[in-house]
Design an enzyme around this catalytic site. Structure first.
Site, PDB file in Angstrom:
ATOM      1  N   HIS A  16       0.882  -1.130   0.177  1.00 27.54           N
ATOM      2  CA  HIS A  16      -0.038   0.158   0.050  1.00 27.54           C
ATOM      3  C   HIS A  16       0.862   1.252   0.039  1.00 27.54           C
ATOM      4  CE1 HIS A  16      -0.401   0.863   4.693  1.00 27.54           C
ATOM      5  NE2 HIS A  16       0.934   0.548   4.179  1.00 27.54           N
ATOM      6  N   CYS A  35       5.637   5.898   4.930  1.00 30.02           N
ATOM      7  CA  CYS A  35       4.588   5.130   4.272  1.00 30.02           C
ATOM      8  C   CYS A  35       3.736   5.895   2.925  1.00 30.02           C
ATOM      9  CB  CYS A  35       3.410   5.107   5.410  1.00 30.02           C
ATOM     10  SG  CYS A  35       3.756   3.737   6.546  1.00 30.02           S
ATOM     11  N   HIS A  41       4.782   0.015  -0.477  1.00 34.15           N
ATOM     12  CA  HIS A  41       5.752  -1.069   0.404  1.00 34.15           C
ATOM     13  C   HIS A  41       4.781  -2.087   0.943  1.00 34.15           C
ATOM     14  CE1 HIS A  41       3.817   2.078   3.295  1.00 34.15           C
ATOM     15  NE2 HIS A  41       3.801   0.896   4.099  1.00 34.15           N
ATOM     16  N   HIS A  43       3.236  -5.093   3.948  1.00 33.95           N
ATOM     17  CA  HIS A  43       3.100  -5.433   5.340  1.00 33.95           C
ATOM     18  C   HIS A  43       2.618  -6.947   5.226  1.00 33.95           C
ATOM     19  CE1 HIS A  43       3.490  -1.686   6.938  1.00 33.95           C
ATOM     20  NE2 HIS A  43       2.813  -1.218   6.132  1.00 33.95           N
ATOM     21  N   ASP A  81      -4.923 -10.840  -0.390  1.00 32.72           N
ATOM     22  CA  ASP A  81      -3.522 -11.269  -0.444  1.00 32.72           C
ATOM     23  C   ASP A  81      -2.753 -11.137  -1.672  1.00 32.72           C
ATOM     24  OD1 ASP A  81      -1.530 -12.616   0.732  1.00 32.72           O
ATOM     25  OD2 ASP A  81      -2.239 -14.569  -0.334  1.00 32.72           O
ATOM     26  N   HIS A  82      -1.443 -10.650  -1.539  1.00 31.36           N
ATOM     27  CA  HIS A  82      -0.616 -10.154  -2.601  1.00 31.36           C
ATOM     28  C   HIS A  82      -1.291  -9.359  -3.523  1.00 31.36           C
ATOM     29  CE1 HIS A  82       1.345 -13.689  -0.925  1.00 31.36           C
ATOM     30  NE2 HIS A  82       2.632 -13.481  -1.761  1.00 31.36           N
ATOM     31  N   GLU A 126      -1.018  -4.631  11.526  1.00 33.36           N
ATOM     32  CA  GLU A 126      -0.316  -4.002  10.464  1.00 33.36           C
ATOM     33  C   GLU A 126       1.064  -4.434  10.755  1.00 33.36           C
ATOM     34  OE1 GLU A 126      -1.144  -0.609   7.690  1.00 33.36           O
ATOM     35  OE2 GLU A 126       0.384   0.185   9.115  1.00 33.36           O
TER      36      GLU A 126
HETATM   37 NI    NI Z   1       2.456   1.132   5.725  1.00 31.13          NI
END
Ligand code: NI
Length: 137
Positions: A16, A35, A41, A43, A81-82, A126
């Protein structure tokens, strides 16, 4: 009858970027720090879905956790997911994919499939130290 809470843990990875499109790059960096990196990037999100209700007399369950596992897979993991949340997930086209907003989206996706007499709570990690909870508003 006693009220019991049952929990199912799940996991997904996603990318995100946190930013406000109305702000300059400088302001976004000021507010969101790393962020707001324009190149995204990732998580490793840990999800806990909790259902609270009375124990069913016939089954001894609050809710079948096998069914909950399947529901989480179809409604959450298969969708998030992914994925790049900003780019690939409709709900985040116009809202920031923060842990807060992701947990609301997950809650809404699950709520419609869970019997009304059960209370639903979503806990989303997160990072191992940063997490949010949402139980509807
Ligand atoms: Ni983040």
């Amino acid at each position: 009858m006693p009220k019991i809470t049952v929990h199912r843990k799940a996991h997904f990875n996603a990318a995100h970027r946190l930013f406000n499109p109305n702000w300059s790059d400088e302001k976004n960096f000021e507010v969101f720090g790393k962020c707001s990196n324009p190149n995204y990037h990732g998580h490793n999100y840990e999800l806990i879905v909790s259902l609270t209700g009375e124990i069913d007399k016939e089954t001894g369950y609050v809710y079948d956790l096998g069914k909950l596992k399947d529901l989480i897979k179809i409604k959450v993991e298969d969708v998030l997911d992914h994925k790049n949340l900003n780019v690939e997930v409709e709900e985040f086209k116009n809202i920031n994919p923060t842990a807060e907003n992701i947990s609301v989206v997950i809650y809404n996706k699950l709520r419609v499939s869970i019997p009304e007499h059960l209370d639903l709570e979503v806990t989303l990690y997160e990072t191992p130290r940063n997490y949010v909870t949402y139980r509807g508003a």
